[in-house]
Write a protein that holds these residues in place. Structure first.
Motif, PDB file in Angstrom:
ATOM      1  N   TRP A 242       0.836  -0.902   0.327  1.00 49.00           N
ATOM      2  CA  TRP A 242      -0.004  -0.043  -0.033  1.00 49.00           C
ATOM      3  C   TRP A 242       0.691   1.183  -0.016  1.00 49.00           C
ATOM      4  N   THR A 243       2.147   1.006   1.126  1.00 49.60           N
ATOM      5  CA  THR A 243       2.429   2.243   0.984  1.00 49.60           C
ATOM      6  C   THR A 243       3.338   2.770  -0.902  1.00 49.60           C
ATOM      7  N   ALA A 244       3.911   1.233  -0.909  1.00 45.82           N
ATOM      8  CA  ALA A 244       4.026   1.787  -2.423  1.00 45.82           C
ATOM      9  C   ALA A 244       3.817   2.058  -2.885  1.00 45.82           C
ATOM     10  N   ILE A 346       8.851  -1.002  -3.003  1.00 43.38           N
ATOM     11  CA  ILE A 346       8.814  -2.229  -1.939  1.00 43.38           C
ATOM     12  C   ILE A 346      10.530  -1.838  -0.902  1.00 43.38           C
ATOM     13  N   GLU A 347      11.443  -2.210  -1.808  1.00 41.33           N
ATOM     14  CA  GLU A 347      12.509  -2.703  -1.254  1.00 41.33           C
ATOM     15  C   GLU A 347      12.711  -1.361  -1.199  1.00 41.33           C
ATOM     16  N   ALA A 348      12.906  -0.353  -1.119  1.00 40.05           N
ATOM     17  CA  ALA A 348      13.368   1.107  -1.543  1.00 40.05           C
ATOM     18  C   ALA A 348      13.236   1.851   0.143  1.00 40.05           C
ATOM     19  N   GLU A 352      14.533   1.743   3.750  1.00 34.64           N
ATOM     20  CA  GLU A 352      14.976   3.644   4.676  1.00 34.64           C
ATOM     21  C   GLU A 352      14.278   3.072   5.747  1.00 34.64           C
ATOM     22  N   GLU A 353      13.186   2.114   6.243  1.00 32.11           N
ATOM     23  CA  GLU A 353      12.756   1.329   7.630  1.00 32.11           C
ATOM     24  C   GLU A 353      13.813   1.450   8.276  1.00 32.11           C
ATOM     25  N   ALA A 354      14.534   0.322   7.712  1.00 34.01           N
ATOM     26  CA  ALA A 354      15.730   0.041   8.697  1.00 34.01           C
ATOM     27  C   ALA A 354      16.667   0.938   9.105  1.00 34.01           C
ATOM     28  N   GLU A 355      17.144   1.881   8.211  1.00 30.02           N
ATOM     29  CA  GLU A 355      17.724   2.145   8.679  1.00 30.02           C
ATOM     30  C   GLU A 355      17.320   3.184   9.270  1.00 30.02           C
ATOM     31  N   ALA A 356      16.178   3.649   8.859  1.00 30.26           N
ATOM     32  CA  ALA A 356      15.271   4.685  10.245  1.00 30.26           C
ATOM     33  C   ALA A 356      15.340   4.184  12.195  1.00 30.26           C
ATOM     34  N   ALA A 357      15.394   2.685  11.661  1.00 28.53           N
ATOM     35  CA  ALA A 357      15.263   1.928  13.032  1.00 28.53           C
ATOM     36  C   ALA A 357      16.648   1.975  13.497  1.00 28.53           C
ATOM     37  N   ALA A 361      20.364  -3.354   6.450  1.00 30.07           N
ATOM     38  CA  ALA A 361      18.804  -3.247   5.518  1.00 30.07           C
ATOM     39  C   ALA A 361      18.827  -4.730   5.437  1.00 30.07           C
ATOM     40  N   PRO A 362      17.677  -4.503   4.489  1.00 27.49           N
ATOM     41  CA  PRO A 362      17.339  -6.522   4.451  1.00 27.49           C
ATOM     42  C   PRO A 362      18.026  -7.110   3.217  1.00 27.49           C
ATOM     43  N   ASP A 363      18.874  -8.108   3.824  1.00 26.02           N
ATOM     44  CA  ASP A 363      19.368  -9.075   2.876  1.00 26.02           C
ATOM     45  C   ASP A 363      18.729  -9.997   1.852  1.00 26.02           C
ATOM     46  N   LYS A 364      17.581  -9.605   1.443  1.00 24.63           N
ATOM     47  CA  LYS A 364      16.714 -10.320   1.115  1.00 24.63           C
ATOM     48  C   LYS A 364      15.450 -10.063   0.637  1.00 24.63           C
ATOM     49  N   PRO A 365      14.912  -9.956  -0.553  1.00 30.14           N
ATOM     50  CA  PRO A 365      13.764  -9.007  -1.120  1.00 30.14           C
ATOM     51  C   PRO A 365      12.275  -9.657  -0.292  1.00 30.14           C
TER      52      PRO A 365
END
Length: 448
Positions: A242-244, A346-348, A352-357, A361-365
């Motif tokens: 939804w966000t994407a 979605i991957e972007a 971003e969410e991983a960096e903010a937390a 960063a996720p290593d798998k899509p």
């Protein structure tokens, strides 16, 4: 009979005074010059064929050349005449030989012309019997009246026609079919199986029209169908999609959000028209002609879906289509590219969410998902909210042809109140998955 010792000067200077005159050579008997009324000077020989019945045979006269003073003159004329008359003295008939040769040439020319015409007809027939030409005819006469004709045409054009388009139908054999299906299966097993399923009726139609003796599909195994998918998206995955979609914007961002909220088929959502919508009542009416199963269908729209459509309406696109093509008429197309762009978005967002937390960063899509999974997720979500299976099927317009027994009774019933409650409850569930409270709506609560 006029005679003279022929010389180049005599032939060039003789004046026939507009009449036809023949002057015989005194040096070589049976050789003459014919002066035509128009000024032509032609060397001729005249003889009577030898052999049995020679006395009763008419004299032959052959033109051997036209005087031009250079290539054809008296000297050359006498030399050529001696050769021909020598053949006559040996019992041959140069006149008959020439006639036979002329006849043979005419016959050869006629045969060559007939062969060229036959080849041209064959080439024209070949053009009308190529895979592409016959597919056009098949689409017009068969697929155009078939409910799923559009999808069948897409399958036949994207694979077979792209590969065999210029081939004559008789040139397509088992080897070509196997090769094509194997190529398709490497990237999309389901498409390979579906393509095989559409080639069968097409080749059977060609057999019926006496274009081929037997279907080349005989002996070719249908590619294995992939196992049925069971992918149901998690709440957080719905949130990411939804966000994407919000970021992607019009038209596919809006389309994907409506797919999530309504659970309808992507072609039905993308092909939505304004005259199908009653936004005040929150109802979307899909006519039978656009529904995949041929059944007209009414969908109660969650408040969020109505808000999305009002946002599109505010764009003022002046099209009967809610999601028109960028150029030309008709509904928006390009789901494959739109899905790839959505996945990238979605991957972007995940990075971003991983960096903010403060996380790695996720290593798998995100696990692979398909557009149709949104429909399955909506069905599963409504079932999880306590909606009865037959009501879910009515919401999705997923009706089988069974008419007998209890299933038939369920399928004939509209269940309008239950359907409205189900779709609104699902809308609230989607809002909750996104971290928002239920959208304002006149929800009819589900009965136990």
């Amino acid at each position: 009979m006029t005679t003279a010792k022929l010389t180049d000067g005599f032939v060039a200077g003789f004046d026939s005074r507009g009449a036809e005159v023949i002057v015989w050579d005194e040096t070589l008997k049976r050789l003459a010059v014919r002066f035509s009324p128009k000024g032509g000077r032609y060397y001729i020989i005249q003889y009577r064929p030898k052999g049995e019945g020679a006395r009763t045979r008419s004299a032959r006269r052959i033109t051997i050349g036209e005087h031009d003073g250079a290539l054809w003159n008296v000297t050359k004329a006498r030399a050529q005449a001696r050769k021909l008359l020598a053949l006559v003295d040996l019992g041959e008939d140069p006149f008959a030989t020439r006639q036979a040769e002329a006849k043979a040439r005419r016959e050869a020319e006629l045969a060559a012309k007939a062969a060229a015409e036959a080849e041209a007809r064959a080439a024209e027939a070949r053009k009308s019997e190529t895979f592409n030409a016959l597919l056009d005819l098949y689409v017009a006469r068969k697929l155009s009246v078939r409910k799923s004709g559009g999808e069948a045409e897409r399958l036949l054009r994207s694979g077979p026609a792209a590969k065999w388009g210029a081939l004559h139908i008789s040139e397509i054999q088992r080897k070509e079919i196997r090769t094509l299906l194997e190529e398709i299966a490497t990237r999309a097993p389901a498409v390979a199986s579906a393509t095989y399923g559409e080639l069968g009726p097409f080749f059977a139609w060609c057999v019926d029209r006496d274009l081929i003796h037997d279907t080349p599909l005989a002996g070719v195994r249908r590619p294995a169908r992939p196992a049925a998918r069971a992918r149901v998206l998690l709440d957080d995955e719905l949130r990411l999609i939804w966000t994407a979609a919000d970021r992607r914007g019009f038209p596919f961002g809006h389309i994907f959000k409506l797919l999530i909220l309504t659970g309808q088929r992507r072609g039905e959502v993308a092909g939505m028209t304004w005259d199908e919508l009653d936004l005040d009542a929150g109802i979307w009416r899909i006519p039978a002609g656009r529904a995949k199963n041929g059944q007209a269908h009414e969908i109660d729209l969650p408040a969020e879906a109505v808000a999305i459509l009002e946002e599109v309406q505010a764009l003022g696109l002046e099209s009967e289509q809610v999601f028109p093509k960028r150029a030309g008429e008709g509904a928006a197309t390009g789901f494959s590219a739109a899905k790839r762009a959505l996945d990238a978005e979605i991957e972007a967002i995940r990075r971003e969410e991983a960096e903010a937390a403060g996380e790695k960063a996720p290593d798998k899509p995100l696990p692979e998902w398909r557009t149709h999974d949104l429909r399955r997720t909506a069905a599963t979500g409504m079932a999880g909210l306590g909606v009865a299976p037959h009501v879910v099927e009515r919401v999705l317009n997923h009706i089988t042809n069974t008419k007998a027994g209890l299933v038939g009774v369920y399928q004939r019933h509209e269940y309008r109140d239950q359907r409205k409650a189900a779709i609104h409850a699902w809308g609230d569930q989607v809002a909750a998955a996104r971290g928002r409270g239920p959208a304002e709506s006149n929800v009819i609560r589900l009965r136990a």
